[in-house]
Design a protein around this motif. Structure first.
Motif, PDB file in Angstrom:
ATOM      1  N   ASP A   3      39.482  24.199  32.917  1.00 59.34           N
ATOM      2  CA  ASP A   3      40.608  23.334  33.210  1.00 59.34           C
ATOM      3  C   ASP A   3      40.979  23.448  34.691  1.00 59.34           C
ATOM      4  O   ASP A   3      41.090  24.557  35.233  1.00 59.34           O
ATOM      5  N   ASN A   4      41.175  22.311  35.355  1.00 58.73           N
ATOM      6  CA  ASN A   4      41.460  22.271  36.787  1.00 58.73           C
ATOM      7  C   ASN A   4      42.674  23.119  37.167  1.00 58.73           C
ATOM      8  O   ASN A   4      42.635  23.889  38.124  1.00 58.73           O
ATOM      9  N   HIS A   5      43.762  22.976  36.428  1.00 55.38           N
ATOM     10  CA  HIS A   5      44.982  23.713  36.766  1.00 55.38           C
ATOM     11  C   HIS A   5      44.784  25.211  36.532  1.00 55.38           C
ATOM     12  O   HIS A   5      45.282  26.040  37.301  1.00 55.38           O
ATOM     13  N   GLU A   6      44.051  25.558  35.505  1.00 58.87           N
ATOM     14  CA  GLU A   6      43.747  26.978  35.251  1.00 58.87           C
ATOM     15  C   GLU A   6      42.916  27.548  36.404  1.00 58.87           C
ATOM     16  O   GLU A   6      43.155  28.669  36.857  1.00 58.87           O
ATOM     17  N   ILE A   7      41.957  26.776  36.877  1.00 57.13           N
ATOM     18  CA  ILE A   7      41.138  27.216  38.019  1.00 57.13           C
ATOM     19  C   ILE A   7      42.036  27.463  39.224  1.00 57.13           C
ATOM     20  O   ILE A   7      41.940  28.507  39.883  1.00 57.13           O
ATOM     21  N   LEU A   8      42.903  26.517  39.523  1.00 62.55           N
ATOM     22  CA  LEU A   8      43.805  26.667  40.665  1.00 62.55           C
ATOM     23  C   LEU A   8      44.658  27.924  40.531  1.00 62.55           C
ATOM     24  O   LEU A   8      44.808  28.690  41.486  1.00 62.55           O
ATOM     25  N   HIS A   9      45.191  28.157  39.349  1.00 62.55           N
ATOM     26  CA  HIS A   9      46.016  29.347  39.149  1.00 62.55           C
ATOM     27  C   HIS A   9      45.200  30.627  39.292  1.00 62.55           C
ATOM     28  O   HIS A   9      45.711  31.625  39.820  1.00 62.55           O
ATOM     29  N   ASN A  10      43.956  30.610  38.869  1.00 66.51           N
ATOM     30  CA  ASN A  10      43.097  31.782  39.066  1.00 66.51           C
ATOM     31  C   ASN A  10      42.852  32.041  40.551  1.00 66.51           C
ATOM     32  O   ASN A  10      42.914  33.185  41.012  1.00 66.51           O
ATOM     33  N   LEU A  11      42.560  30.987  41.300  1.00 64.99           N
ATOM     34  CA  LEU A  11      42.346  31.126  42.739  1.00 64.99           C
ATOM     35  C   LEU A  11      43.631  31.587  43.430  1.00 64.99           C
ATOM     36  O   LEU A  11      43.606  32.464  44.304  1.00 64.99           O
ATOM     37  N   SER A  54      33.778  28.322  45.096  1.00 66.66           N
ATOM     38  CA  SER A  54      34.251  28.976  43.868  1.00 66.66           C
ATOM     39  C   SER A  54      34.921  27.977  42.942  1.00 66.66           C
ATOM     40  O   SER A  54      34.685  27.968  41.727  1.00 66.66           O
ATOM     41  N   TYR A  55      35.740  27.110  43.523  1.00 63.20           N
ATOM     42  CA  TYR A  55      36.423  26.078  42.748  1.00 63.20           C
ATOM     43  C   TYR A  55      35.406  25.185  42.036  1.00 63.20           C
ATOM     44  O   TYR A  55      35.498  24.964  40.823  1.00 63.20           O
ATOM     45  N   LYS A  56      34.424  24.694  42.784  1.00 69.47           N
ATOM     46  CA  LYS A  56      33.420  23.793  42.211  1.00 69.47           C
ATOM     47  C   LYS A  56      32.593  24.486  41.131  1.00 69.47           C
ATOM     48  O   LYS A  56      32.253  23.870  40.107  1.00 69.47           O
ATOM     49  N   GLU A  57      32.265  25.746  41.334  1.00 66.02           N
ATOM     50  CA  GLU A  57      31.497  26.479  40.320  1.00 66.02           C
ATOM     51  C   GLU A  57      32.271  26.563  39.012  1.00 66.02           C
ATOM     52  O   GLU A  57      31.696  26.388  37.932  1.00 66.02           O
ATOM     53  N   MET A  58      33.578  26.813  39.092  1.00 65.63           N
ATOM     54  CA  MET A  58      34.380  26.909  37.866  1.00 65.63           C
ATOM     55  C   MET A  58      34.591  25.532  37.235  1.00 65.63           C
ATOM     56  O   MET A  58      34.609  25.419  36.013  1.00 65.63           O
ATOM     57  N   LEU A  73      36.795  36.389  45.007  1.00 63.66           N
ATOM     58  CA  LEU A  73      36.482  35.108  44.369  1.00 63.66           C
ATOM     59  C   LEU A  73      35.110  35.139  43.714  1.00 63.66           C
ATOM     60  O   LEU A  73      34.924  34.559  42.639  1.00 63.66           O
ATOM     61  N   LYS A  74      34.156  35.825  44.311  1.00 65.58           N
ATOM     62  CA  LYS A  74      32.844  35.990  43.665  1.00 65.58           C
ATOM     63  C   LYS A  74      33.006  36.712  42.334  1.00 65.58           C
ATOM     64  O   LYS A  74      32.402  36.324  41.328  1.00 65.58           O
ATOM     65  N   GLN A  75      33.833  37.752  42.319  1.00 65.89           N
ATOM     66  CA  GLN A  75      34.099  38.480  41.078  1.00 65.89           C
ATOM     67  C   GLN A  75      34.771  37.572  40.053  1.00 65.89           C
ATOM     68  O   GLN A  75      34.432  37.605  38.861  1.00 65.89           O
ATOM     69  N   LEU A  76      35.719  36.766  40.503  1.00 67.12           N
ATOM     70  CA  LEU A  76      36.416  35.837  39.614  1.00 67.12           C
ATOM     71  C   LEU A  76      35.434  34.872  38.960  1.00 67.12           C
ATOM     72  O   LEU A  76      35.484  34.639  37.742  1.00 67.12           O
ATOM     73  N   VAL A  77      34.525  34.314  39.738  1.00 71.51           N
ATOM     74  CA  VAL A  77      33.527  33.372  39.218  1.00 71.51           C
ATOM     75  C   VAL A  77      32.602  34.085  38.235  1.00 71.51           C
ATOM     76  O   VAL A  77      32.295  33.543  37.164  1.00 71.51           O
TER      77      VAL A  77
END
Length: 149
Positions: free
Chosen positions: A99-107, A89-93, A134-138
């Motif tokens: 933005d890396n930090h935004e991705i982390l905060h979403n996860l 999920s991280y890599k897909e985003m 996480l699938k929904q998030l992506v």
């Protein structure tokens, strides 16, 4: 990591050692790196044990300790690829250009919601629920990116 006294002491030790420029072992390096991502918490760390309580920082109520531990948990999941769907999920985003930090905060938001909901109910954490969320998030992130094009 856990939300326990031992972890509180470790995080506060890392905060103090970070200010002195000391070297860290692997997990402590991760904690220090996350602290570097959140300079807005620096004053809280200087307060010692008070940093484990919610505070108003930059107009938001946040618990620096809980926020940092959640960051470490998700960061470790990504680094260890366990569970692997977090890394995927991280890599897909990342590939979407987020933005890396935004991705982390979403996860972290997904993990924290599931963790604390299950904790309050006395239930076990469900990796199946985590994976589905996480699938929904992506999917949502992809839809938002497509709208912005």
């Amino acid at each position: 990591m856990k939300f326990d006294k031992e972890t509180q002491e470790r995080v506060l030790r890392v905060a103090a050692d970070r200010n002195q420029g000391k070297d860290f072992e692997e997990l402590d390096e991760c904690i220090a790196r996350i602290m570097d991502m959140h300079p807005e918490f620096d004053q809280a760390w200087e307060m010692g044990e008070m940093a484990v309580y919610p505070q108003e920082i930059e107009g938001k109520v946040v618990n620096p300790f809980v926020h940092t531990v959640l960051h470490v948990i998700v960061d470790q999941q990504i680094q260890d690829e366990a569970p692997d769907f977090v890394t995927t999920s991280y890599k897909e985003m990342v590939d979407m250009g987020m933005d890396n930090h935004e991705i982390l905060h979403n996860l972290i938001s997904v993990y924290a919601d599931l963790y604390f909901t299950n904790f309050r109910r006395g239930d076990n954490f469900s990796n199946l629920d985590y994976q589905e969320r996480l699938k929904q998030l992506v999917r949502q992130a992809r839809a938002q990116m497509d709208e912005g094009e």
